[in-house]
Design an enzyme around this catalytic site. Sequence first.
Site, short mmCIF file in Angstrom:
data_model
loop_
_atom_site.label_atom_id
_atom_site.label_comp_id
_atom_site.label_asym_id
_atom_site.label_seq_id
_atom_site.Cartn_x
_atom_site.Cartn_y
_atom_site.Cartn_z
N HIS A 1 2.83 12.15 0.76
CA HIS A 1 2.32 11.14 -0.24
C HIS A 1 1.45 10.38 0.69
O HIS A 1 1.69 9.43 1.71
CB HIS A 1 3.51 10.27 0.03
CG HIS A 1 3.46 8.71 -0.46
ND1 HIS A 1 2.57 8.52 -1.54
CD2 HIS A 1 4.04 7.66 0.00
CE1 HIS A 1 2.65 7.18 -1.82
NE2 HIS A 1 3.38 6.51 -0.79
N CYS B 1 6.50 2.90 -7.11
CA CYS B 1 6.90 1.78 -6.38
C CYS B 1 5.73 1.62 -5.45
O CYS B 1 5.10 2.52 -5.21
CB CYS B 1 8.21 1.66 -5.86
SG CYS B 1 8.29 3.12 -4.68
N CYS C 1 0.74 1.85 -2.60
CA CYS C 1 0.96 3.39 -3.06
C CYS C 1 0.91 3.60 -4.66
O CYS C 1 0.79 4.55 -5.00
CB CYS C 1 2.31 3.77 -3.02
SG CYS C 1 2.97 3.42 -1.37
#
Length: 432
Positions: free
Chosen positions: A384, A419, A91
């Site tokens: 996302h 994160c 990510c």
Amino acid sequence: MKTIQRVAILGGDRIPFARYNTAYKDLSNKQMFTQALTGLVRRFNLQGKRIGEVVGGAVLKHAKDFNLTRESTLSSGLSPQTPAYDLQQACATSVQATVAVANKIALGQIEVGIAGGVDSASDVPLAVSDGQRSLFRELSAARTALQRFKAWSTFRPAMLKPSVADVDEPRTGLSMGQHTERMVREWNISREEQDALALASHRNGLAAYERGFYKDLVTPFGGLERDGILRPDTSKERLAKLAPAYDKTSGFGTLTAGNSTPLTDGASSVLLASEAWAVANRHQPLAWFVDVETAAVDFFTEQADGLLMAPAYAVARMLKRNNLSLADFDYYEIHEAFSGQVLCTLKAWESDAYCRERLGLDGALGSIDRSRLNVNGGSVGLGHPFAATGARIVAAAAKQLAEHRAATGRSGRTLISVCAAGGLGVAAILEG
């Protein structure tokens, strides 16, 4: 040694993010990333120009996309002489892409570059099984009819079952959501707190679109004018009715589809340059990329930390190096993999014991003003697409600082925290 140059963030462009299996279900990573790059090229009149470098990547990527960023660059309108390459850090991919470009600009190796990322949860790579792959290998090596017969004799129907890519942690066999359930229990984060942060993510994102914040950051595509995940009808009551998504049997699960990021398709890009290049090309920098820190945590042994707690370490080290505190920032952009993960990080920074024992500090790092957190929406509300989120955050954070400067007459500072799978985390500082 050359003098270190300041790195300007000039702007960004992305396609609206879409819930998987909807608007972009028939599109590839290459098609989406090409569109995000093309939008940026047009926005900054870079057609036909050679720039220093394009860096990007994807987390869920087909083997045929081995040169994804280069191929997308060749279709973007930039000069074919523009170099490009892929990288990947789950990510944090497009944050690290931004760092790669920024470092070369800072060292004077290039003057301008583009960073970005893309992911499609709709077009997940499917691979043949290990048995089928072994069979094909034996058939390829066979030189006689007997050898081919022997190879085919090993065939079993179970070999036809495909291998589906997933993002579960290989060392634990647990999904990111299952790991986060452990984290929120450890930190005593309630379902109500998680839902409240998720609601703010949607409301802030919707408000940002209403005031035109994303007008020069998002280019309509695939029938979407804005992110397809945003829910105007989301409410505290609606969120409270959702069932647990990752712990459905214990009765203690608090992560739901409403307070977790949805599976998302999308792509984003951000343009960075030296101050000299920006001036020469008449572009006003939105903000400056100042510093970055990457961290990793042990999440699978007896001394394990939470899977998504690495940003707590990265931020602590970066602030110490820059002689800053948490209170020295005007805005905070913390990637919302899950509402609970954000709240665990904030609570860790407020804990004397955690900061002393884990982060090696003299005491608690401190708390933040929640009204300055993800002010234009976060990943829960906006979506996302794994590798695209970092560039989305960097571009929006830079624009927010430019608006802050115009409104107050003074420069501001933003803390970015992302994160990533594998117990990884990246933090960065923007000023402008």
